[in-house]
Motif scaffolding. Structure first.
Motif, PDB file in Angstrom:
ATOM      1  N   HIS A   1      94.454 -19.723  98.353  1.00 47.13           N
ATOM      2  CA  HIS A   1      94.722 -19.507  96.927  1.00 47.13           C
ATOM      3  C   HIS A   1      93.567 -18.730  96.301  1.00 47.13           C
ATOM      4  O   HIS A   1      92.400 -18.979  96.617  1.00 47.13           O
ATOM      5  N   LEU A   2      93.958 -17.833  95.407  1.00 47.21           N
ATOM      6  CA  LEU A   2      92.999 -16.971  94.715  1.00 47.21           C
ATOM      7  C   LEU A   2      93.248 -17.154  93.220  1.00 47.21           C
ATOM      8  O   LEU A   2      94.399 -17.040  92.774  1.00 47.21           O
ATOM      9  N   VAL A   3      92.195 -17.447  92.469  1.00 48.93           N
ATOM     10  CA  VAL A   3      92.417 -17.723  91.052  1.00 48.93           C
ATOM     11  C   VAL A   3      91.290 -17.159  90.201  1.00 48.93           C
ATOM     12  O   VAL A   3      90.127 -17.195  90.595  1.00 48.93           O
ATOM     13  N   ASP A   4      91.669 -16.621  89.041  1.00 48.70           N
ATOM     14  CA  ASP A   4      90.688 -16.168  88.053  1.00 48.70           C
ATOM     15  C   ASP A   4      90.756 -17.094  86.847  1.00 48.70           C
ATOM     16  O   ASP A   4      91.850 -17.393  86.355  1.00 48.70           O
ATOM     17  N   THR A   5      89.597 -17.530  86.379  1.00 48.85           N
ATOM     18  CA  THR A   5      89.577 -18.371  85.180  1.00 48.85           C
ATOM     19  C   THR A   5      88.594 -17.800  84.173  1.00 48.85           C
ATOM     20  O   THR A   5      87.679 -17.050  84.528  1.00 48.85           O
ATOM     21  N   GLU A   6      88.807 -18.197  82.933  1.00 50.63           N
ATOM     22  CA  GLU A   6      87.824 -17.883  81.899  1.00 50.63           C
ATOM     23  C   GLU A   6      87.417 -19.195  81.239  1.00 50.63           C
ATOM     24  O   GLU A   6      88.262 -20.022  80.917  1.00 50.63           O
ATOM     25  N   VAL A   7      86.119 -19.366  81.064  1.00 46.49           N
ATOM     26  CA  VAL A   7      85.614 -20.589  80.449  1.00 46.49           C
ATOM     27  C   VAL A   7      85.021 -20.237  79.081  1.00 46.49           C
ATOM     28  O   VAL A   7      84.216 -19.309  78.967  1.00 46.49           O
ATOM     29  N   ASP A   8      85.454 -20.954  78.073  1.00 44.95           N
ATOM     30  CA  ASP A   8      84.906 -20.763  76.728  1.00 44.95           C
ATOM     31  C   ASP A   8      83.562 -21.489  76.685  1.00 44.95           C
ATOM     32  O   ASP A   8      83.507 -22.711  76.742  1.00 44.95           O
ATOM     33  N   PRO A   9      82.465 -20.743  76.587  1.00 43.44           N
ATOM     34  CA  PRO A   9      81.152 -21.395  76.698  1.00 43.44           C
ATOM     35  C   PRO A   9      80.849 -22.310  75.511  1.00 43.44           C
ATOM     36  O   PRO A   9      79.933 -23.125  75.591  1.00 43.44           O
ATOM     37  N   GLU A  10      81.607 -22.172  74.422  1.00 40.30           N
ATOM     38  CA  GLU A  10      81.334 -23.016  73.255  1.00 40.30           C
ATOM     39  C   GLU A  10      82.147 -24.309  73.254  1.00 40.30           C
ATOM     40  O   GLU A  10      81.808 -25.248  72.545  1.00 40.30           O
ATOM     41  N   THR A  11      83.259 -24.342  74.005  1.00 41.45           N
ATOM     42  CA  THR A  11      84.093 -25.550  73.994  1.00 41.45           C
ATOM     43  C   THR A  11      84.331 -26.124  75.389  1.00 41.45           C
ATOM     44  O   THR A  11      84.844 -27.235  75.510  1.00 41.45           O
ATOM     45  N   GLY A  12      83.998 -25.381  76.408  1.00 43.52           N
ATOM     46  CA  GLY A  12      84.256 -25.855  77.767  1.00 43.52           C
ATOM     47  C   GLY A  12      85.708 -25.744  78.183  1.00 43.52           C
ATOM     48  O   GLY A  12      86.098 -26.262  79.232  1.00 43.52           O
TER      49      GLY A  12
ATOM     50  N   PRO B   1      87.355 -30.248  79.479  1.00 44.38           N
ATOM     51  CA  PRO B   1      86.437 -29.499  78.616  1.00 44.38           C
ATOM     52  C   PRO B   1      85.138 -30.251  78.298  1.00 44.38           C
ATOM     53  O   PRO B   1      84.063 -29.639  78.368  1.00 44.38           O
ATOM     54  N   PRO B   2      85.182 -31.558  77.976  1.00 44.39           N
ATOM     55  CA  PRO B   2      83.893 -32.215  77.707  1.00 44.39           C
ATOM     56  C   PRO B   2      82.945 -32.154  78.911  1.00 44.39           C
ATOM     57  O   PRO B   2      81.739 -31.969  78.746  1.00 44.39           O
ATOM     58  N   ARG B   3      83.485 -32.287  80.106  1.00 48.23           N
ATOM     59  CA  ARG B   3      82.635 -32.271  81.301  1.00 48.23           C
ATOM     60  C   ARG B   3      82.039 -30.872  81.516  1.00 48.23           C
ATOM     61  O   ARG B   3      80.863 -30.726  81.837  1.00 48.23           O
ATOM     62  N   ILE B   4      82.848 -29.838  81.309  1.00 47.09           N
ATOM     63  CA  ILE B   4      82.342 -28.477  81.490  1.00 47.09           C
ATOM     64  C   ILE B   4      81.303 -28.149  80.418  1.00 47.09           C
ATOM     65  O   ILE B   4      80.236 -27.605  80.707  1.00 47.09           O
ATOM     66  N   LEU B   5      81.612 -28.526  79.169  1.00 55.07           N
ATOM     67  CA  LEU B   5      80.667 -28.224  78.081  1.00 55.07           C
ATOM     68  C   LEU B   5      79.339 -28.931  78.324  1.00 55.07           C
ATOM     69  O   LEU B   5      78.263 -28.358  78.116  1.00 55.07           O
ATOM     70  N   HIS B   6      79.425 -30.166  78.794  1.00 59.01           N
ATOM     71  CA  HIS B   6      78.214 -30.926  79.103  1.00 59.01           C
ATOM     72  C   HIS B   6      77.392 -30.195  80.174  1.00 59.01           C
ATOM     73  O   HIS B   6      76.171 -30.053  80.044  1.00 59.01           O
TER      74      HIS B   6
ATOM     75  N   ASP C   1      83.993 -42.323  70.501  1.00 58.36           N
ATOM     76  CA  ASP C   1      84.031 -41.969  71.916  1.00 58.36           C
ATOM     77  C   ASP C   1      85.317 -42.562  72.467  1.00 58.36           C
ATOM     78  O   ASP C   1      85.501 -43.770  72.399  1.00 58.36           O
ATOM     79  N   ASP C   2      86.201 -41.779  72.987  1.00 62.55           N
ATOM     80  CA  ASP C   2      87.365 -42.397  73.633  1.00 62.55           C
ATOM     81  C   ASP C   2      87.881 -41.488  74.726  1.00 62.55           C
ATOM     82  O   ASP C   2      87.246 -40.492  75.085  1.00 62.55           O
ATOM     83  N   LYS C   3      89.040 -41.868  75.263  1.00 66.64           N
ATOM     84  CA  LYS C   3      89.591 -41.129  76.390  1.00 66.64           C
ATOM     85  C   LYS C   3      89.855 -39.669  76.042  1.00 66.64           C
ATOM     86  O   LYS C   3      89.994 -38.844  76.926  1.00 66.64           O
ATOM     87  N   ARG C   4      89.959 -39.341  74.760  1.00 70.55           N
ATOM     88  CA  ARG C   4      90.282 -37.958  74.403  1.00 70.55           C
ATOM     89  C   ARG C   4      89.039 -37.096  74.224  1.00 70.55           C
ATOM     90  O   ARG C   4      89.141 -35.879  74.164  1.00 70.55           O
ATOM     91  N   GLY C   5      87.889 -37.702  74.052  1.00 68.48           N
ATOM     92  CA  GLY C   5      86.693 -36.885  73.889  1.00 68.48           C
ATOM     93  C   GLY C   5      85.490 -37.736  73.537  1.00 68.48           C
ATOM     94  O   GLY C   5      85.636 -38.811  72.958  1.00 68.48           O
ATOM     95  N   THR C   6      84.321 -37.220  73.875  1.00 70.07           N
ATOM     96  CA  THR C   6      83.094 -37.954  73.557  1.00 70.07           C
ATOM     97  C   THR C   6      82.652 -37.604  72.141  1.00 70.07           C
ATOM     98  O   THR C   6      83.108 -36.628  71.550  1.00 70.07           O
ATOM     99  N   ILE C   7      81.723 -38.413  71.612  1.00 70.12           N
ATOM    100  CA  ILE C   7      81.157 -38.137  70.288  1.00 70.12           C
ATOM    101  C   ILE C   7      80.506 -36.751  70.289  1.00 70.12           C
ATOM    102  O   ILE C   7      80.748 -35.927  69.401  1.00 70.12           O
ATOM    103  N   ALA C   8      79.705 -36.492  71.318  1.00 72.77           N
ATOM    104  CA  ALA C   8      78.987 -35.211  71.379  1.00 72.77           C
ATOM    105  C   ALA C   8      79.978 -34.046  71.428  1.00 72.77           C
ATOM    106  O   ALA C   8      79.806 -33.035  70.734  1.00 72.77           O
ATOM    107  N   PHE C   9      81.025 -34.213  72.230  1.00 75.56           N
ATOM    108  CA  PHE C   9      81.985 -33.121  72.386  1.00 75.56           C
ATOM    109  C   PHE C   9      82.746 -32.866  71.090  1.00 75.56           C
ATOM    110  O   PHE C   9      82.935 -31.721  70.672  1.00 75.56           O
TER     111      PHE C   9
END
Ligand SMILES: Cc1cc2nc3c(=O)[nH]c(=O)nc-3n(C[C@H](O)[C@H](O)[C@H](O)COP(=O)(O)OP(=O)(O)OC[C@H]3O[C@@H](n4cnc5c(N)ncnc54)[C@H](O)[C@@H]3O)c2cc1C
Lengths: 748, 287
Positions: free
Chosen positions: A605-616, A735-740, B255-263
């Motif tokens: 599989h070949l995939v292109d993605t774009e990540v929004d650096p401000e929101t993840g 998104p929260p994990r990527i932004l983090h 903070d919940d399953k939909r998003g963290t406070i920071a996010f």
């Protein structure tokens, strides 16, 4: 069975004929699990545990029994004791024995004259619990002092001194690892985690059971295997297989999730007790809380590479939790992890672990996507660090015919190199990328399966044909089976109708799993057609008064084999069928087999993605699937499998996850917060089908249903990691994990 | 459960006032029916008001628009006048659900369901929308901003319901915008959101600004410091930095399953910035 001939011109196989189930499905006529009703039918409803882990001290059903409309209540006491440990686990998952093992574990069930009466009665059942400590995370469950989910379940392979939650241990590999790593120019070792995901089939489990006091029963249900349902239910109810007839309904998706039983034994027990037909339809919430998600994992991968991209040694250690019962998924993961590579030194270790979560059920290529995600992530990072082209590195190390695979067997004809080359030559691979965009790729692998299969092919008096097979159609198999029958018999596709038999109409068939149906049922259909052709030749020879050798089959007709056979006008199937009663009676062919030679399958599989650096947030921009199908019987369906696997993989990679709170309860048992991709999240998934014939099938067919879900996790993670400028090692990449991760990179 | 279709506002108010159990009003039903099916609520009384006079109409009034409480998202989205005047309000409403949901869902249902993440509410608030409330004592008008009081709660008194929303007139060189963050592209609940409404002078300097944020506090929040950051500027980098800081400071999410406070906090600032730029461009500003 061997491939007939490497090159063959098919007339019907390979075309895109209309699907036989299409009109029924779009008009609403198709009968799914919940669509069957019976006179006097009762509605079943199940009481489920509100706790992650608790001992059941008592169950008081007296108030519920007295409630209006209630006709029966069952608990685990209404079940028998199956000999098979695996079926005992299924039984104890259907209704808890003495402990509830996870949030949503079934405890008791009510049958009542209406849905609302059943619902009201459920609330009147009093269960006294002793709440026990729980564990839902795989690493936590492996700690020696972790709460014990079930004791005494560990296999001998597990070394002493580990938590009792660790139930299995496997090891695969060959070669000298130490020497291999010593020889590497660069070694990368990483730890990965992936969340449990659900198969996400659109149709919740549903069944209607009718089990009389005489022990004879009928069961209608939505399943991937009516024979499996029969075996499980007969053992759990303590009746003989012959007494239970199971009919599979039309199925609204399975993906492996319908290869076991949840509600069927319960409905049968309620029916036996009440003397009435009982229907149970799961809610979406029940589906999430109590049917099988896949495993969640924690994995370490270490790979050594030379500066030129040659892998010198590779090692993986996989820890998979599969819920509250033992399961074998980690074994598949450990076998599949390095299958795409030709390695001198490789080792994979696997640990199977129990936690207070629902019992894991197969999900397309069970165990492989996560292991290969970890491996392909490390390979990609090595390519980045050594400044190597990731496709060239895969080609350099690719498994091919003659490679001693990491899990033991030596490969026969496989399509990996051709698939990689197709990806390399595709315009997608060299298309320009913009800012915040990244391209990722991954190989994928699945074993594929053959298995027990029965087919009957009946010639009708008007020359049309009925094929009877025993595998629920979850991916278009009825069309493909009809096509192979028509091809073999030399008649048009629309002269063949394929139906799926109930359990009394054919011998045992394995479940629709392992990408086996188009391969194995196809093979049996071709053999059944050949048997029918032989019979037709014999009949015509008899009619013409010549030897059977003196006739031959050609283009759907029986003809004299040569000039010595005499002058006879060819007889078509219709001609032969019309006078079958004069030549010996009805004509049929059948075939029973435990098929092997399924042939392993590879995809890229070949995939292109774009990540929004401000929101993840990640956007999947472009996606191309390359896969070897052996022979694509119905290319639309093959493409559909490839696209569907990619889409499910996109969900798994980006947003889908089982979220447990500290209380051990599932927090997102709905399609709102369990986020499968919606149509607008997806680009068109482009597909490139390769056809490297499988030597083990007369037409060269290989299973295609599972491999497509294997590469997406790593392909997307590699694309996102490149787009975001930081290596991600945990799924989903929400998104929260990527932004983090981006924030941490910026803050150094 | 009793289902009633009263024949007048007066009777509706009386029925609601007299009911002692759980009551719900049926507008589009895209919250109520879903909650009933999920067994989250089992109302004793369900009152349908959609057929009453004016409930499904959009009327021009004093340069603004009065929108009946039962007007669906699809109907609102097709109204050229409202689109031209308050595009941010329309885009908030149109983000709700899917095409099917749009055919039923209403702004008033969205407002009275009381979700902190309700998509139509922040832009109604920055538009200065007024809710017309009918009750046992007749009609009264209050700002939409004062309707929600907490998750699932409104300031409506017993027997009261909303009959329409008024979107006021506004000057030239003014516009609004709404943005939300969701992990998918549709069919989701806002993790954070922001609406911005701006008025500009002839030179593109912001003379009036309102900024509201959603899903980052128990109710929608108007951020006065954010307005102050924009007024008197042409949304230069400095103003935007101040806007983002003011928005982040005003967030108090969970903070919940939909998003963290920071996010949630971080994305609310990003969305406010982006919404401000869209509103500015819509109002004719060039920066
Ligand atoms: C698939 C799906 C997707 C969705 N997506 C979104 C989304 O993206 N964003 C979002 O914000 N919401 C979303 N929702 C929620 C819902 O669609 C919206 O909140 C919608 O605007 C509710 O309006 P309704 O007319 O259907 O309200 P109803 O369900 O009819 O009513 C909602 C509430 O408002 C009260 N109410 C209704 N009318 C009045 C009145 N006149 N006076 C006082 N109280 C009243 C009711 O008593 C009830 O408590 C979604 C729902 C579904 C099913």
């Amino acid at each position: 069975m061997a491939l007939d001939t490497p090159k063959r011109d098919f007339k019907i196989v390979g075309t895109r004929v209309p699907r036989p189930d299409g009109i029924d499905k779009v008009t609403g006529k198709a009968a799914y699990g919940a669509d069957i009703t019976a006179t006097g039918m009762l509605h079943g409803r199940i009481l489920r545990s509100p706790h992650a882990h608790a001992r059941i001290i008592s169950i008081d059903t007296s108030a519920a029994e007295a409630a209006e409309g209630v006709k029966a209540i069952v608990t685990s006491a209404d079940f028998a004791t199956p000999d098979d440990a695996g079926i005992r686990d299924i039984r104890d998952n259907c209704l808890a024995l003495d402990k509830v093992l996870y949030d949503g574990h079934a405890i008791a069930a009510v049958a009542a004259t209406s849905k609302s009466a059943a619902k009201a009665a459920i609330r009147l059942i009093r269960v006294e619990y002793e709440i026990l400590p729980h564990v839902t995370d795989v690493d936590a469950a492996m700690k020696p002092d972790a709460p014990i989910v079930q004791s005494g379940r560990a296999f001998e392979s597990v070394p002493a001194g580990m938590s009792q939650n660790v139930h299995s241990h496997v090891e695969f590999g060959h070669g000298d690892l130490d020497a291999g790593f010593a020889n590497a120019d660069k070694i990368i070792e990483r730890t990965f985690k992936t969340a449990a995901t659900h198969q996400g089939y659109i149709e919740p489990q549903a069944c209607m059971a009718n089990l009389g006091a005489d022990g004879r029963g009928e069961l209608w249900c939505c399943t991937q295997g009516q024979y499996m349902v029969r075996e499980n239910c007969a053992a759990i109810l303590g009746i003989e297989a012959s007494q239970l007839r199971v009919t599979s309904s039309e199925i609204g998706g399975g993906f492996g999730g319908k290869t076991t039983t949840f509600i069927e034994p319960v409905a049968l027990a309620l029916s036996r007790k009440s003397g009435k037909p009982v229907k149970i339809v799961m809610t979406r919430e029940e589906v999430f809380r109590a049917t099988g998600p896949t495993v969640s994992t924690s994995m370490d991968v270490k790979i050594g590479m030379k500066n030129d991209g040659r892998i010198t040694a590779a090692r993986a250690e996989l820890r998979y939790q599969g819920g509250a019962f033992p399961n074998h998924t980690v074994e598949f993961g450990a076998q599949a992890a390095f299958a795409a590579y030709d390695l001198a030194a490789v080792q994979t270790l696997g640990w199977g672990v129990m936690t207070n979560r629902p019992k894991e059920v197969a999900y397309r290529a069970p165990g492989a996507p996560t292991a290969i995600y970890a491996v392909e992530s490390v390979v990609d990072e090595l390519c980045q660090q050594l400044n190597l082209d990731p496709l060239d590195v895969r080609l350099l190390n690719a498994a091919r015919k003659g490679t001693l695979s990491a899990y033991g067997p030596t490969f026969n004809e496989i399509g990996l190199v051709a698939t990689l080359e197709a990806a390399k030559n595709h315009p997608h691979y060299t298309a320009p990328l913009g800012e915040n965009q990244g391209r990722g790729l991954s190989c994928g692998f699945w074993f594929n399966f053959g298995g027990n299969t029965c087919v009957s092919l009946n010639l009708n008096s008007d020359g049309t044909v009925g094929v009877v097979e025993g595998n629920p159609d979850i991916g278009g198999s009825r069309a493909s089976i009809s096509m192979m029958a028509a091809e073999e018999l030399g008649i048009p596709y629309d002269k063949v109708r394929t139906v799926i038999a109930d359990t009394t109409s054919l011998g045992f068939n394995d479940v629709t799993d392992g990408s086996r149906v188009t391969f194995a049922v196809g093979l049996a259909t071709i053999e059944a057609a050949r048997a029918a052709k032989n019979e037709m030749c014999a009949r015509v020879a008899k009619l013409w008064g010549i030897d059977t050798d003196a006739v031959q089959w050609e283009d759907g007709s029986v003809k004299p084999a040569g000039p010595n056979a005499g002058e006879h006008a060819p007889m078509s199937i219709a001609d032969i069928a019309a006078i079958a009663d004069e030549t010996g009676g009805p004509i049929a062919g059948h075939h029973e087999v435990n098929a092997d030679g399924a042939g392993v399958s590879f995809g890229v599989h070949l995939v292109d993605t774009e990540v929004d650096p401000e929101t993840g947030a990640t956007t999947v921009l472009r996606y191309t699937v390359f896969q070897d199908a052996g022979k694509a019987v119905h290319p639309d369906y093959v493409e559909g499998q490839m696209q569907g696997g990619a889409v499910q993989g996109i969900g798994w990679a980006l947003n889908e996850e089982y979220i447990y709170g500290d209380d051990g309860l599932l927090q997102n048992a709905s399609l709102l917060d369990y986020r499968v991709p919606v149509a607008s999240d997806l680009p068109n998934i482009e597909t490139v089908i390769l056809e490297i014939p499988n030597p083990g099938h007369p037409y060269g067919v290989r299973g295609v249903g599972e491999t497509p879900i294997v590469p997406p996790l790593a392909a997307i993670s590699n694309a996102v990691s490149r787009a975001a400028g930081i290596r991600l090692t945990e799924l989903p990449m929400s998104p929260p994990r990527i932004l983090h991760a981006i924030t941490q990179r910026r803050d150094g | 459960m009793r289902y009633v279709k009263p024949d007048s506002f007066e009777n509706a108010a009386q029925l609601l006032f007299d009911s002692t159990g759980i009551t719900r009003i049926l507008a589009g039903g895209t919250d109520v029916l879903v909650q009933m099916k999920a067994e989250m609520v089992e109302p004793d009384l369900l009152i349908d008001l959609k057929h009453l006079s004016g409930m499904r109409e959009i009327t021009h009034e004093n340069g603004g628009f009065r929108i009946g409480a039962a007007v669906s998202g699809a109907e609102l989205g097709e109204h050229a006048g409202v689109n031209a005047l308050w595009p941010g309000v329309v885009e908030g409403m149109e983000l709700i659900g899917s095409t099917q949901v749009q055919g039923r869902a209403t702004m008033v249902g969205n407002l009275c369901n009381g979700s902190p993440a309700a998509d139509s509410v922040p832009a109604m608030v920055t538009a200065g929308a007024i809710a017309r409330i009918h009750g046992p004592d007749g009609a009264r008008d209050i700002p939409v901003y004062e309707v929600p009081t907490g998750p699932g709660k409104t300031s409506l008194a017993r027997g009261e319901f909303i009959t329409s929303i008024y979107l006021p007139a506004r000057p030239e060189n003014a516009s609004d915008a709404y943005l939300r963050f969701i992990p998918r592209t549709e069919m989701d609940i806002a993790v954070s959101s922001a609406a911005v409404s701006l008025e500009l002078d002839s030179k593109g300097i912001c003379t009036e600004a309102k900024v509201a944020i959603g899903a980052v506090a128990p109710t929608v929040r108007l951020v006065d410091d954010a307005s102050a950051a924009l007024i008197g500027t042409s949304l230069d980098d400095d103003a935007i930095t101040k806007l983002v800081a003011a928005v982040e400071a005003a967030c108090s999410p969970i903070d919940d399953k939909r998003g963290t406070i920071a996010f949630r906090t971080k994305t609310a600032g990003v969305l406010a910035k982006r919404a401000a730029k869209i509103a500015y461009a819509r109002a004719g500003g060039t920066s």
